[in-house]
Design an enzyme around this catalytic site. Structure first.
Site, PDB file in Angstrom:
ATOM      1  N   CYS A   2       0.543  -1.258  -0.460  1.00 30.68           N
ATOM      2  CA  CYS A   2       0.105  -0.040  -0.155  1.00 30.68           C
ATOM      3  C   CYS A   2       1.007   1.018   0.032  1.00 30.68           C
ATOM      4  O   CYS A   2       1.730   1.316  -0.146  1.00 30.68           O
ATOM      5  CB  CYS A   2      -0.742   0.205   1.296  1.00 30.68           C
ATOM      6  N   ASN A  99       1.332  -0.399   6.747  1.00 27.08           N
ATOM      7  CA  ASN A  99       1.651  -1.176   5.186  1.00 27.08           C
ATOM      8  C   ASN A  99       2.488  -1.969   6.412  1.00 27.08           C
ATOM      9  O   ASN A  99       2.881  -2.698   7.313  1.00 27.08           O
ATOM     10  CB  ASN A  99       2.146  -0.855   4.687  1.00 27.08           C
ATOM     11  N   GLY A 100       1.751  -3.149   6.073  1.00 27.89           N
ATOM     12  CA  GLY A 100       1.910  -5.214   6.140  1.00 27.89           C
ATOM     13  C   GLY A 100       0.770  -5.886   7.119  1.00 27.89           C
ATOM     14  O   GLY A 100       0.482  -5.186   6.895  1.00 27.89           O
ATOM     15  N   GLU A 480       6.154 -15.179 -19.253  1.00 30.32           N
ATOM     16  CA  GLU A 480       6.308 -14.395 -18.613  1.00 30.32           C
ATOM     17  C   GLU A 480       5.256 -13.904 -19.694  1.00 30.32           C
ATOM     18  O   GLU A 480       4.446 -12.944 -19.395  1.00 30.32           O
ATOM     19  CB  GLU A 480       7.166 -13.829 -18.988  1.00 30.32           C
ATOM     20  N   LYS A 484       1.931 -11.986 -18.671  1.00 35.54           N
ATOM     21  CA  LYS A 484       1.352 -10.537 -18.498  1.00 35.54           C
ATOM     22  C   LYS A 484       0.271 -10.402 -19.143  1.00 35.54           C
ATOM     23  O   LYS A 484      -0.519  -9.421 -18.979  1.00 35.54           O
ATOM     24  CB  LYS A 484       2.097  -9.984 -20.425  1.00 35.54           C
ATOM     25  N   GLU A 487      -2.044 -10.870 -16.369  1.00 36.44           N
ATOM     26  CA  GLU A 487      -2.319  -9.329 -15.146  1.00 36.44           C
ATOM     27  C   GLU A 487      -2.727  -8.345 -15.703  1.00 36.44           C
ATOM     28  O   GLU A 487      -3.352  -8.167 -14.585  1.00 36.44           O
ATOM     29  CB  GLU A 487      -0.164  -8.602 -15.196  1.00 36.44           C
ATOM     30  N   LYS A 602       2.057  -3.567  -7.169  1.00 36.35           N
ATOM     31  CA  LYS A 602       3.796  -3.615  -7.830  1.00 36.35           C
ATOM     32  C   LYS A 602       4.028  -3.838  -6.866  1.00 36.35           C
ATOM     33  O   LYS A 602       5.812  -3.936  -7.479  1.00 36.35           O
ATOM     34  CB  LYS A 602       3.817  -1.913  -8.068  1.00 36.35           C
TER      35      LYS A 602
END
Length: 607
Positions: A2, A99-100, A480, A484, A487, A602
């Site tokens: 986050c 965060n966490g 990959e 992609k 995703e 991300k």
């Protein structure tokens, strides 16, 4: 995963915090909130985007010179306004963003409830302000310090209180957090893009460090209340680098920057006349690297797949055994680290929790640890024994593209560096370096096919299933390419070794299940060609990625994308680009938010 932003100074805090949160939207989130303090606390939370938060705030005039904001990616409790941060204590005087994951939150919550505390959310985070309230005796940082000693898990937190005003208390453990230093103002952020428009002077925090910022000062201490002297670093990225520059999406911009990403990874590192490579970050361990006899590559997601290509390259050109490990598995299974072993960790952000913990485990077992990292000063970069920076610049799109290309480039360079230590001839070194220097131009020519690939996407974007097939160096590229598509388009796609098809997956093939086949003219081309014939015999559609000048597929493949010729080891640097563009155009045609795909973040900073 986050975003955290905090500001304290002489300006109005709200617009600065909102701007910072907008710059962290690429991290992935489902709700947002902010609290700004003056004589009272103004708290606004929404389920949804930062823009929804801005719209809600536009109805009220909120003033205050310090505050904290947050974008949340749900872990405990579904996305909702109640579960959004900041969370607060019983008296609504202490506010926390986090965060966490607090692993022992259930036991803490039960104890706090027994003491009369009232909880309203489903989150683990809500125990933090209540725990701080329990310890609060007038000094906020002391209450936070004592509360942290009770917590088990990962956290980056920022805390403010009406009862101890004009300060922001922060702490970090296994989740990224930086302090930004300005003139009569200071900042807290989970990532640099949130503050690069305001300052480039930052302090990187280590685990189990905490502290406090005011408008004019800062201090950092450990959990035993010992003061820590911190080095002030300068951010390398500019605000302009994090902007779209007229492109419709960050992802498309970053694909278009891939030629430059390769150039940046090569810059200052190749010695063409000697067929050699130098890495400034490895100079102090050069002797140790000469002694290593085995390598383990670790990573997660796209970084793991870059490591998969790296495994093939390193094995072929250094003649050392190389194993590939998913970082989350490496940490928990019995991983045998032999003497004279090196572990290479690959991470774009340098904050990937699974990879960071795996690096720490490798160090505990005595391995020499190296990092291939894009973010200077990140947690993994500071933990490994030595590292190689990608220098790809900020990558904002959640689905990694240019960072992946730069990781492949670094692995090619590393193969020359280690290979020349182990008997690789200068002729071979020169050949690889010469071809690497030509790769950016070849990428630029490939990128000119974007409109052609867009037309191809129009033909296939309504399909719901795809196979991606490759062999040897291009097997990881098949994985990959499929990743992609998954995703950002949410289409079911699977990557397979081309030779594995007839051992089961070919049962799925029909006219509605297309295959993207990566078939450059390389050492396994004939085998791949036979595989395409097997697919066509079952009425499957084939999109082929092959080498320019190869006309043997004209009468068998349904569609063909051509890539320039290069060394076999470097074909992944070219074959991945049309797959990235195909995924991008398919996702846009399906109306998806390409830069912020659903459910993804991300930088994955929780396990």
């Amino acid at each position: 995963m986050c975003g955290i932003v905090g500001y304290i100074g002489k300006k109005e805090a709200m617009p600065i915090i909102l701007d910072g949160l907008k710059r962290l939207e690429y991290r992935g989130y489902d709700s947002a909130g902010v609290v700004v303090l003056d004589k009272t606390a103004s708290l606004i939370k929404v389920k949804g985007r930062v823009q929804d938060l801005s719209d809600k705030l536009s109805k009220d005039k909120i003033s205050g010179s310090y505050g904290i904001g947050h974008t949340r990616w749900a872990t405990h409790g579904e996305p909702s306004e109640i579960n959004a941060h900041p969370h607060f204590d019983c008296k609504k005087e202490i506010f926390v963003v986090h965060n966490g994951i607090i692993e022992n939150y259930i036991s803490l919550k039960e104890k706090l409830i027994q003491k009369g505390h009232k909880f309203i959310s489903e989150t683990d985070t809500e125990v933090i302000p209540h725990l701080i309230e329990e310890f609060f005796k007038g000094n906020l940082e002391e209450a936070v310090r004592l509360a942290l000693r009770e917590m088990v898990g990962a956290y980056a937190i920022a805390v403010v209180s009406l009862k101890d005003p004009d300060k922001i208390v922060f702490a970090k453990k296994s989740s990224p957090l930086i302090v930004g230093l300005g003139q009569d103002e200071n900042f807290i952020a989970s990532d640099a893009p949130a503050i690069i428009g305001n300052t480039k002077k930052v302090i990187y925090l280590e685990d189990n460090e905490m502290g406090v910022i005011t408008a004019n000062d800062f201090k950092v201490i450990d959990l035993e209340n010992n003061k820590i002297e911190k080095e002030i670093s300068t951010l390398e990225w500019s605000l302009e680098e994090a902007e779209k520059r007229g492109y419709p999406h960050f992802m498309f911009k970053e694909i278009m920057e891939e030629a430059e990403a390769v150039r940046n990874a090569l810059r200052g590192r190749v010695i063409p006349e000697e067929g050699a490579v130098k890495f400034g970050g490895l100079e102090h361990i050069e002797g140790k690297l000469r002694e290593i006899e085995r390598i383990t590559v670790i990573g997660m997601g796209t970084a793991y797949l870059a490591g998969h290509v790296g495994k093939y390259i390193l094995e072929e050109y250094t003649e050392m055994p190389v194993s590939l490990e998913n970082a989350s598995e490496f940490r928990y299974k019995k991983s045998v680290i032999e003497r004279n072993s090196a572990v290479i960790a690959v991470s774009q952000s340098g904050e990937t929790a699974d990879t960071l913990f795996a690096v720490k485990e490798a160090k505990r077992q005595g391995a020499l640890t190296l990092g291939i990292i894009n973010v200077v000063g990140s947690s993994i970069a500071r933990t490994v024994d030595a590292g190689i920076y990608n220098h790809a610049g900020p990558e904002i799109g959640v689905a990694s593209t240019k960072a992946f290309i730069s990781q492949l480039t670094v692995f090619a360079l590393l193969s020359v560096y280690l290979g020349r230590q182990r008997g690789m001839s200068s002729v071979m070194g020169k050949k690889i370096i010469e071809e690497l220097n030509d790769i950016p131009k070849k990428i630029e020519n490939l990128l000119k096919q974007s409109d052609q690939i867009k037309e191809l996407a129009k033909k296939y974007y309504k399909h719901e299933d795809f196979f991606y097939l490759g062999r040897k160096y291009n097997y990881p590229i098949a994985l990959e390419g499929a990743l992609k598509l998954k995703e950002i388009s949410y289409i079911h796609a699977e990557g397979y070794q081309a030779g594995e098809m007839k051992h089961g997956p070919i049962a799925m093939i029909d006219e509605n299940f297309p295959c993207v086949c990566i078939v450059p003219k390389d050492s396994v081309y004939e085998k791949n060609f036979s595989g395409i014939q097997e697919i066509k015999a079952r009425k499957g559609k084939v999109v082929a990625i092959t080498t320019e000048g190869n006309d043997e597929l004209n009468n068998i493949a349904d569609d063909i994308i051509f890539i320039p010729e290069t060394l076999e080891m470097l074909t992944p640097l070219l074959s991945i680009i049309p797959l990235q563009l195909f995924a991008y155009h398919v996702a846009v045609l399906r109306g998806n938010d390409v830069d912020k795909p659903r459910n993804l973040a991300k930088s994955v900073t929780v396990e």
